[in-house]
Write a protein that holds these residues in place. Sequence first.
Motif, short mmCIF file in Angstrom:
data_model
loop_
_atom_site.label_atom_id
_atom_site.label_comp_id
_atom_site.label_asym_id
_atom_site.label_seq_id
_atom_site.Cartn_x
_atom_site.Cartn_y
_atom_site.Cartn_z
N VAL A 309 0.85 -1.19 0.00
CA VAL A 309 0.00 0.00 0.00
C VAL A 309 0.89 1.24 0.00
O VAL A 309 1.87 1.32 0.73
CB VAL A 309 -0.92 0.00 1.24
N ILE A 310 0.55 2.19 -0.88
CA ILE A 310 1.27 3.47 -0.93
C ILE A 310 0.27 4.53 -0.51
O ILE A 310 -0.75 4.72 -1.18
CB ILE A 310 1.75 3.81 -2.37
N SER A 311 0.54 5.25 0.58
CA SER A 311 -0.42 6.24 1.05
C SER A 311 0.17 7.65 0.91
O SER A 311 1.32 7.87 1.26
CB SER A 311 -0.75 5.97 2.52
N THR A 312 -0.64 8.58 0.38
CA THR A 312 -0.17 9.97 0.25
C THR A 312 -1.18 10.88 0.93
O THR A 312 -2.27 10.46 1.26
CB THR A 312 -0.07 10.40 -1.23
N TYR A 313 -0.82 12.16 1.06
CA TYR A 313 -1.74 13.12 1.68
C TYR A 313 -2.54 13.86 0.61
O TYR A 313 -3.73 14.06 0.73
CB TYR A 313 -0.92 14.10 2.52
N THR A 314 -1.86 14.25 -0.49
CA THR A 314 -2.55 15.08 -1.49
C THR A 314 -3.00 14.25 -2.69
O THR A 314 -2.32 13.29 -3.08
CB THR A 314 -1.62 16.18 -2.03
N THR A 315 -4.13 14.65 -3.29
CA THR A 315 -4.58 13.96 -4.50
C THR A 315 -3.61 14.26 -5.65
O THR A 315 -3.45 13.46 -6.55
CB THR A 315 -6.00 14.43 -4.91
N ALA A 428 -8.33 -3.78 -6.64
CA ALA A 428 -7.33 -3.70 -5.57
C ALA A 428 -6.89 -5.08 -5.12
O ALA A 428 -5.73 -5.33 -4.82
CB ALA A 428 -7.90 -2.90 -4.39
N LEU A 429 -7.85 -6.02 -5.09
CA LEU A 429 -7.52 -7.39 -4.65
C LEU A 429 -6.55 -8.06 -5.62
O LEU A 429 -5.82 -8.97 -5.26
CB LEU A 429 -8.79 -8.24 -4.54
N GLN A 430 -6.58 -7.60 -6.89
CA GLN A 430 -5.69 -8.23 -7.89
C GLN A 430 -4.45 -7.38 -8.15
O GLN A 430 -3.71 -7.63 -9.08
CB GLN A 430 -6.45 -8.41 -9.21
N SER A 431 -4.27 -6.32 -7.35
CA SER A 431 -3.18 -5.38 -7.66
C SER A 431 -1.92 -5.64 -6.85
O SER A 431 -1.98 -6.19 -5.75
CB SER A 431 -3.64 -3.95 -7.41
N ASP A 432 -0.80 -5.19 -7.42
CA ASP A 432 0.48 -5.28 -6.72
C ASP A 432 0.69 -4.03 -5.85
O ASP A 432 1.22 -4.10 -4.76
CB ASP A 432 1.62 -5.37 -7.73
N LEU A 433 0.27 -2.87 -6.40
CA LEU A 433 0.42 -1.62 -5.65
C LEU A 433 -0.95 -0.98 -5.49
O LEU A 433 -1.69 -0.83 -6.47
CB LEU A 433 1.31 -0.64 -6.43
N ILE A 434 -1.29 -0.59 -4.28
CA ILE A 434 -2.57 0.08 -4.04
C ILE A 434 -2.26 1.48 -3.52
O ILE A 434 -1.65 1.64 -2.46
CB ILE A 434 -3.40 -0.69 -3.00
N ILE A 435 -2.66 2.48 -4.30
CA ILE A 435 -2.42 3.86 -3.89
C ILE A 435 -3.66 4.37 -3.17
O ILE A 435 -4.77 4.21 -3.66
CB ILE A 435 -2.14 4.75 -5.12
N THR A 436 -3.45 4.97 -2.00
CA THR A 436 -4.61 5.49 -1.27
C THR A 436 -4.17 6.73 -0.49
O THR A 436 -3.08 7.24 -0.70
CB THR A 436 -5.21 4.39 -0.36
N ASN A 437 -5.04 7.22 0.41
CA ASN A 437 -4.63 8.41 1.18
C ASN A 437 -4.61 8.10 2.67
O ASN A 437 -5.17 7.10 3.12
CB ASN A 437 -5.55 9.60 0.87
N HIS A 438 -3.96 9.01 3.42
CA HIS A 438 -3.76 8.76 4.86
C HIS A 438 -5.08 8.52 5.59
O HIS A 438 -5.14 7.69 6.49
CB HIS A 438 -3.03 9.95 5.51
N SER A 439 -6.12 9.27 5.23
CA SER A 439 -7.33 9.12 6.04
C SER A 439 -8.00 7.77 5.78
O SER A 439 -8.52 7.15 6.70
CB SER A 439 -8.30 10.29 5.87
N LEU A 440 -7.97 7.29 4.55
CA LEU A 440 -8.55 5.96 4.28
C LEU A 440 -7.75 4.87 5.01
O LEU A 440 -8.31 3.91 5.54
CB LEU A 440 -8.58 5.67 2.78
N LEU A 441 -6.45 5.07 5.05
CA LEU A 441 -5.57 4.13 5.74
C LEU A 441 -6.00 3.97 7.20
O LEU A 441 -6.08 2.87 7.73
CB LEU A 441 -4.15 4.73 5.70
#
Length: 933
Positions: A309-315, A428-441
């Motif tokens: 999982v890769i989490s960022t703050y900004t869209t 997402a279940l079939q992905s290697d990298l999942i990009i999301t944001n801090h609040s969803l995390l």
Amino acid sequence: MGNKYVVIDLETTGNAPKKGDRIIQFAAVVIENGKIIEEYSSLVNPLQLIPPFIEELTGLNDEMVEDAPVFSEIAPKVLTLLEGAYFVAHNVLFDLSFLQEELIEAGYNGFYGPILDTVEMSRVLIPTADSFQLSELALREGLNHERPHQADSDAYVTAELLLLLLAKLERLPLNTIKQLHKLSSGLKSDLDLLMDNIMIKKESSIETIPDFLEIHHGITLKRGQDQEGLDDGEKMEYPISQSAKAEMFKKAFSTYETRLGQFSMMDSVYQAFNQEKHAMIEAGTGVGKSLAYLIPSSIYGKENNQPIVISTYTTQLQEQLLLNDIPKLRQMLPFSLKAVLLKGRSHYLSMAKFEQTLKDYEDNYDTILTKMQILVWLTETETGDIDELNLSSGGMLFWNKIKNDETVFLKSKSWLSRDFYLRARKAALQSDLIITNHSLLLIDLVAENKILPEYSHVIIDEGHHLMKVSGKHFGHTLDYLTTRLLLSQIGLMEQKQLLFKLEQLLENEELKNHEEIHSFEVNQMMVELSYETDEFFKVISVYAKKKTKSKKGYNRISSRFTADESSKDWQTVHIEAERFFFLLKDFTQVMTTRLELVKTIQGSMSAREKSFMEELTSLVDELKETAITIKRMFLNPTDEFVSWIEMDERSMQNATTVYAQPVSVGQYLKEQFFSKKKSAVITSATLSVKNSFNYMLKELGLQSTDCSVEQIQSPFNYEEQIKLIIPDDLPEVNAVPLEEYVASITEHIISIAEVTKGRMLILFTSHEMLRKTYELIKESGFLHDYAIIAQGISSGSRSRLTRNFQKFDKAILLGTSSFWEGVDIPGEDLTCLIIVRLPFSPPDEPITEAKCDQIKQNGGNPFSDYTLPEAIIRFKQGFGRLIRTKNDRGLIFIFDRRLVTTKYGNAFLQSIPPVKVEKSTINDTITLIKQWL
């Protein structure tokens, strides 16, 4: 396109024709058979003076119109042009109302033919545009707009835009056109007439709908695409030699220079994952950190067959990863890679709900427009994610009715295979990298139905924001307008809203004798609840006003509140909160019982009734949450939380919000996040203070024993690329009144701007100082040929202000808090940065105050343990705005002399890359700048 269209644009002396404003320039472009066949424009003598701001906007002055014809002289020509045509303009009601007044004034009949508004058409047909201003649309569609705010140029660009919009309308499938047609009678434009013609044409021939579209349940939408999954390709193993790394990068970059910092970061990320440890990596600007964590993450994930999982703050960063970095990553790696962006459920459209609303009769303009936008968007979107759409605030209210969430009544099997949210989760279940944001995390940690697939390894980019997001996430918010809106959507019986519809269903024969409470009693509870909501927020705003000394000229109040049994004011709030809480609790219990009853007859309910009950269920759930929040904030408050009230003095309870947040989130993050994940790598350009990570580790609840730390220096040569100047003829910021300080910095800003020719970003710590400086610069008139763009004064989002700034050669951008970071203006676009004062948080800010109190109680020093490090992190963010590539050069001015006059000033300088500090007067500074440039 066989119709005749006349595209009109006017420049006028103001915007009120009824109050005597007049036309000063008329321009028309005539389109027939899809081609521009005539252009006509004329200056017009308004027989009155042109106001200065209109002259500034249009470049037209009194001398230019002195010998021009008066309107009555060109009126016959205008009427000839308009004969048998559609009247078209960008914001048509403005131009039409002016023209009507002028025609009638000149003794003619007005224009009463069909009209088209290109703003409205663009909203419907280009629903994902960032902005519907003419210049922004022209830029987006690649139209050349030479002279904005001059009628002839504006009219020509609007004509070109109209041709694009008409072509797009004709390309839409017949099914979509028919649905748009049904809604179009509620628009300002006569789009229905256009669509009549298109429908006749399309119905007379057999339409083949393109392969990428499908019609499902009467709605045309883009078919879901499966992610490109190639064969798995070769495996790749760590460690990788320097030369092999360089070879990888050469595959994706035509010119690649080895960056050793990037290689070393790759190794550190892989190592942290492999040893199942946490790591904190500060990577200076230019290290190339995105690829430095994406490559080892992908390799580790593939080897161990698990998602990262890769989490960022900004869209903004999420988009950059998806559109720029991941395509490069795919070129570099020998195996295939699936990556997906996953957001919270309410970001996605619910097709079942949307289909239902299309059957409702609608007379609200915003809702009609939004439905039309969505019908067009469905032929283009693969994600169904609201962030792609540009909706009005009224459109956002409608979105709340059709967003995806848990459903009780509307269990529509027919849309399951095409549900955008389920599609994103499946991807997402079939992905290697999942990009999301801090609040969803963070939401996902405690969610009953997990959104993210199981994962144990995560990258947290923009990691210095994790505390801020955690504070919001572990905290609570309660505000007047939201609570009021919830209640008004349920409504009273006589308002015939959802409560009325529920009671109608309870009239059903089977349920008649079940309710112990009658409709009129429930209605009475609702009346009391509305009254108590107003009372409760009134009491809160009175409490806040008593506690706060309002800052002059600034209407926002921010007031901390603490449970103090001995205080009369607090007791009043407590009693009122108790009353409100019990009323809410009783009401939601009664409603829940009633909804359970209605569930037993859902077999005989219509889809429309189910849709209403669905809406009601989610509103009742929100009211239950509100009750829990009130209980936590007012009835059982704890010392671990700081609570405060924010309000606008101009409107009593309307703009009142209450917040509660943990004083420190470290403990929560440690228990709920870091202890549950095997390896989290936190990265950002700003994590250390004076080359130490202690502050950040403590804030995030980590210990140096369970988290390795590393600093990777920027590859840029700051000594060569930056000149840092501290003017020594400015007063100390806290030693003089605000007005005097603003006057002296404004003089400096003007002098510096005149030498550097603009392209300047000025960072403030307070809106008030920003506003006063902006007004003084404007008043002085010295920089009249500069575009001066100010956050909170010029309209638009942060990214829009930044884009506008980049458009002008001579531009000055004034920003506060959010501009200190995340704004990326590379190269020539920014050559000068001014930091007005060191970014310390105001001591009376509730969170700051509570943190300092807590540190004091624990025997620490609030200034060195919290206030200073927090300011340094923000200062580093601001400093990082200037140099974004190795060829950038620039000047930084720091107007706050505390940087050199105080002991702690040095801590700021030790935390940024080594640069030489120059102190000089404004005259010497100007010489310095000239030499440097």
